[in-house]
Design a protein around this motif. Structure first.
Motif, PDB file in Angstrom:
ATOM      1  N   VAL B 117      -6.354   5.689   4.583  1.00 61.63           N
ATOM      2  CA  VAL B 117      -5.174   5.424   3.770  1.00 61.63           C
ATOM      3  C   VAL B 117      -4.608   4.042   4.097  1.00 61.63           C
ATOM      4  CG1 VAL B 117      -2.900   6.236   3.123  1.00 61.63           C
ATOM      5  CG2 VAL B 117      -4.661   7.881   3.708  1.00 61.63           C
ATOM      6  N   ALA B 118      -4.548   3.721   5.391  1.00 71.48           N
ATOM      7  CA  ALA B 118      -4.018   2.424   5.800  1.00 71.48           C
ATOM      8  C   ALA B 118      -4.882   1.296   5.231  1.00 71.48           C
ATOM      9  CB  ALA B 118      -3.955   2.339   7.322  1.00 71.48           C
ATOM     10  N   LEU B 121      -4.333   0.959   1.406  1.00 69.04           N
ATOM     11  CA  LEU B 121      -3.083   0.283   1.051  1.00 69.04           C
ATOM     12  C   LEU B 121      -3.197  -1.214   1.338  1.00 69.04           C
ATOM     13  CD1 LEU B 121      -0.144   2.619   2.074  1.00 69.04           C
ATOM     14  CD2 LEU B 121      -1.531   2.588   0.032  1.00 69.04           C
ATOM     15  N   GLN B 124      -5.139  -2.792  -1.421  1.00 68.53           N
ATOM     16  CA  GLN B 124      -4.311  -2.916  -2.621  1.00 68.53           C
ATOM     17  C   GLN B 124      -3.521  -4.214  -2.571  1.00 68.53           C
ATOM     18  OE1 GLN B 124      -1.788   0.460  -2.812  1.00 68.53           O
ATOM     19  NE2 GLN B 124      -3.131   1.568  -4.188  1.00 68.53           N
ATOM     20  N   PHE B 230     -13.487  10.597  -0.960  1.00 70.47           N
ATOM     21  CA  PHE B 230     -12.250  11.156  -1.501  1.00 70.47           C
ATOM     22  C   PHE B 230     -11.060  10.275  -1.121  1.00 70.47           C
ATOM     23  CE2 PHE B 230      -8.509  13.916  -1.032  1.00 70.47           C
ATOM     24  CZ  PHE B 230      -8.415  14.408  -2.320  1.00 70.47           C
ATOM     25  N   ASP B 231     -10.794  10.185   0.195  1.00 73.92           N
ATOM     26  CA  ASP B 231      -9.623   9.464   0.698  1.00 73.92           C
ATOM     27  C   ASP B 231      -9.517   8.055   0.136  1.00 73.92           C
ATOM     28  OD1 ASP B 231     -10.332  11.548   2.311  1.00 73.92           O
ATOM     29  OD2 ASP B 231      -9.691  10.598   4.163  1.00 73.92           O
ATOM     30  N   LEU B 234      -8.804   8.009  -3.679  1.00 74.73           N
ATOM     31  CA  LEU B 234      -7.465   8.525  -3.963  1.00 74.73           C
ATOM     32  C   LEU B 234      -6.408   7.500  -3.564  1.00 74.73           C
ATOM     33  CD1 LEU B 234      -5.614  10.982  -4.703  1.00 74.73           C
ATOM     34  CD2 LEU B 234      -5.601  11.506  -2.280  1.00 74.73           C
ATOM     35  N   ALA B 235      -6.562   6.925  -2.378  1.00 73.36           N
ATOM     36  CA  ALA B 235      -5.524   6.022  -1.886  1.00 73.36           C
ATOM     37  C   ALA B 235      -5.584   4.647  -2.553  1.00 73.36           C
ATOM     38  CB  ALA B 235      -5.630   5.871  -0.370  1.00 73.36           C
ATOM     39  N   ASN B 238      -6.507   5.965  -7.041  1.00 75.80           N
ATOM     40  CA  ASN B 238      -6.146   7.290  -7.534  1.00 75.80           C
ATOM     41  C   ASN B 238      -6.974   7.652  -8.771  1.00 75.80           C
ATOM     42  OD1 ASN B 238      -4.900   9.724  -7.541  1.00 75.80           O
ATOM     43  ND2 ASN B 238      -2.992   9.002  -8.485  1.00 75.80           N
ATOM     44  N   THR B 249     -15.115  14.838  -6.184  1.00 73.86           N
ATOM     45  CA  THR B 249     -14.142  15.359  -5.226  1.00 73.86           C
ATOM     46  C   THR B 249     -12.722  15.276  -5.777  1.00 73.86           C
ATOM     47  OG1 THR B 249     -14.134  13.170  -4.267  1.00 73.86           O
ATOM     48  CG2 THR B 249     -15.438  14.827  -3.132  1.00 73.86           C
ATOM     49  N   LEU B 250     -12.397  14.130  -6.344  1.00 70.94           N
ATOM     50  CA  LEU B 250     -11.046  13.912  -6.844  1.00 70.94           C
ATOM     51  C   LEU B 250     -10.797  14.719  -8.128  1.00 70.94           C
ATOM     52  CD1 LEU B 250      -8.402  12.418  -6.461  1.00 70.94           C
ATOM     53  CD2 LEU B 250      -9.357  10.470  -7.665  1.00 70.94           C
ATOM     54  N   TYR B 253     -10.046  18.129  -7.155  1.00 71.39           N
ATOM     55  CA  TYR B 253      -8.705  18.217  -6.590  1.00 71.39           C
ATOM     56  C   TYR B 253      -7.646  18.245  -7.690  1.00 71.39           C
ATOM     57  CZ  TYR B 253      -5.080  17.714  -3.118  1.00 71.39           C
ATOM     58  OH  TYR B 253      -3.999  17.955  -2.328  1.00 71.39           O
TER      59      TYR B 253
END
Lengths: 265, 294
Positions: B117-118, B121, B124, B230-231, B234-235, B238, B249-250, B253
């Motif tokens: 996630v870090a 971001l 991004q 996935f992670d 998604l992060a 999305n 996977t997403l 979900y």
């Protein structure tokens, strides 16, 4: 060449730290590569921890990760011992059964677990995380521990039986000390897998107060997003520094452990 | 002495807890999830039996087809890129840096342990185009190419994900492949050098064939891991723009938790599991010996 590679790896992280020290006007008005104006500006960190709830998220992560880690290691090491050192029919099949779990994607167990936790009334606590993490960590732990026990000469265990040690004394005072380093390595690997998990944490944390650091960080975008750069950078930094601290001291072991666990892909 | 190591009660006590937890939290849910494919509904609203409706919907659903295609394309492209970059790095470690490679290996490995996630971001922000110009676009503007709105289209988003994943994992594959390269006997390389092979020729004719087994394992590990991405997606995106970067996977979900369709979600999960199963069967067929060495 080497300098270029190191720049690619290190620069984004340095840039992250620089960003975490900048104020909002600096982000919007100054050049992209400008250095922060005030090097002692920790306001962003304060905002991230208090307003951003990062402190609560970190506490939740610790409360979920460490009990799960202890459980998965305890159960996994004992099972590895029973599967590799002890002699019985069907142990090869049982090991394969555990191995199969490495392949199963989290998505395949998510919905039944959600139903179970909901029916049992565990939803709304950290228990679903602890239970799920303990179980998901088992296949790799059992597999790696069985591999490490295989590396111990059998004579050591046979000599211990001749000395009249009972099986539990043999496990605790002969088996465990021999693989102590391996246990530590596996624990380290599992720590990173569990700490960095998003899927399980996202599914089973339905309230803000239960969020782990990864879920919290993901929602940071929603809360501050395009508006507040500084706190977002600070929050990412805090999350990165945590793993950096562990990596700084234990990097050789982490590298060894993670490559040994590469079956997980 | 045999009977002590074969003590049934001890085996049950040592293995039992792990086996029970594993069975209840993983094996039973896997079977349960397969059962869900025949139902419609969710944990809160209850379930109704629909037979094979979910499965036939899965065959016809264009979104599922797109997600499957994205998953496969992503796994293949990322595997090729990250294993190739990892291999080049490992060659650099072994043949250029030699004994001095320790620090570089350790530094390049670091992103592997970072929370996805870090990293997402951070990427991004690195690839941001508006309202603020991120470093990547600033660099592109400086050399006169001009900025790109990376997350506005599916294809540029795809490559940003690939880039990010490569940044994250190249150090891992480099170390994995490095272990294979240092196993090549020095005498083999020395005699090839005496025969006049050097540089690219040495790599192509001697090193590459000898590192094929470990390259193959890397490819298989990578496929197995990337199919489950996935992670990062998604992060970072999305799944967007639209659903252009949505892997299975997403999609599973979203179907399950945004629309509460557990039956259809389980069907997608089953498809994903079968895909992983095929990949894993390859792992144990082609590289079982290498696994136990570490």
């Amino acid at each position: 060449m080497t300098a270029l590679i190191l720049t690619i790896v290190v620069y984004p992280l340095v840039w992250l730290v620089l960003g975490s020290l900048k104020t909002q006007p600096e982000f919007l008005n100054n050049a992209t590569f400008a250095l922060p104006e005030n090097w002692a500006n920790v306001d962003n960190y304060v905002t991230a921890i208090t307003d951003g709830n990062l402190g609560v998220y970190a506490r939740n992560s610790v409360l979920a990760v460490f009990p799960a880690l202890a459980l998965t290691i305890l159960l996994g090491v004992a099972a590895g011992f029973a599967l590799e050192v002890m002699v019985w029919k069907g142990r090869a099949t049982t090991l394969l059964l555990f191995l199969a779990g490495i392949m199963v994607p989290g998505q395949m167990i998510l919905l039944p677990l959600f139903t179970i936790y909901f029916e049992v009334g565990l939803t709304g606590s950290l228990w679903p995380l602890i239970i799920t993490y303990s179980a998901i960590g088992l296949p790799l732990t059992v597999f790696l521990m069985a591999t490490f026990f295989r590396g111990v000469p059998r004579e050591i265990f046979e000599a211990a039986t001749l000395d009249g040690a009972n099986i539990f004394r043999m496990f605790f005072s002969v088996g465990l000390p021999l693989v102590r380093n391996a246990i530590f390595t596996v624990a380290l690997v599992q720590f990173f897998f569990i700490w960095n998990d998003l899927l399980i944490a996202l599914t089973f944390t339905n309230r803000d107060e239960l969020r782990t650091i990864q879920v919290g960080l993901l929602n940071f975008r929603g809360q501050f997003g395009q508006v507040d750069y500084g706190p977002t950078f600070a929050a990412i930094c805090l999350n990165v520094f945590g793993t950096l601290a562990v990596y700084l001291f234990l990097n050789q072991r982490v590298m060894k452990g993670l490559t040994a666990g590469s079956v997980k892909g | 002495m045999g009977h002590l190591l074969g003590d049934r009660r001890a085996i049950a006590l040592l293995l039992g807890p792990a086996l029970v937890v594993y069975t209840l939290v993983m094996l039973v849910p896997v079977a349960w999830s397969m059962g869900y494919t025949l139902f419609e509904g969710n944990a809160i609203s209850g379930f109704t039996f629909v037979g094979t409706e979910n499965l036939s919907r899965l065959v016809e659903d264009p979104n599922a087809r797109d997600a499957l295609w994205f998953t496969v394309r992503f796994a293949i492209v990322l595997t090729l890129v990250q294993v190739a970059v990892g291999y080049l790095l490992s060659l650099l470690y072994v043949f250029v840096l030699r004994r001095a490679s320790g620090v570089v290996r350790t530094l390049v490995f670091f992103p592997v342990v970072l929370p996805t996630v870090a990293v997402a971001l951070m990427f991004q922000q690195l690839f941001e185009s508006a309202p603020r110009t991120g470093p990547v676009n600033a660099l592109l503007e400086a050399v006169g190419i001009g900025g790109v709105d990376w997350f506005a289209s599916g294809s540029t988003s795809f490559w940003v994900i690939i880039l990010m994943e490569t940044w994250r994992s190249m150090g891992f594959y480099a170390v994995l492949l490095y272990a294979g390269l240092v196993d090549i006997p020095e005498e083999t390389l020395e005699s090839a050098r005496l025969d006049g092979a050097s540089g690219a020729r040495l790599v192509r004719h001697i090193v590459l064939p000898l590192s094929l087994p470990v390259l193959l394992s890397s490819v298989i590990f990578s496929i197995n891991g990337t199919l489950k991405v996935f992670d990062s997606v998604l992060a970072l995106t999305n799944g967007g723009p639209g659903s252009q970067t949505t892997p299975l996977t997403l999609y599973m979900y979203q179907t399950s938790f945004a629309y509460g369709e557990y039956g259809y979600g389980s069907s997608i999960a089953l498809l994903l599991t079968l895909l992983s199963l095929v990949a894993t069967l390859f792992i144990f067929r082609s590289s079982r010996r290498d696994l136990t060495k570490a």
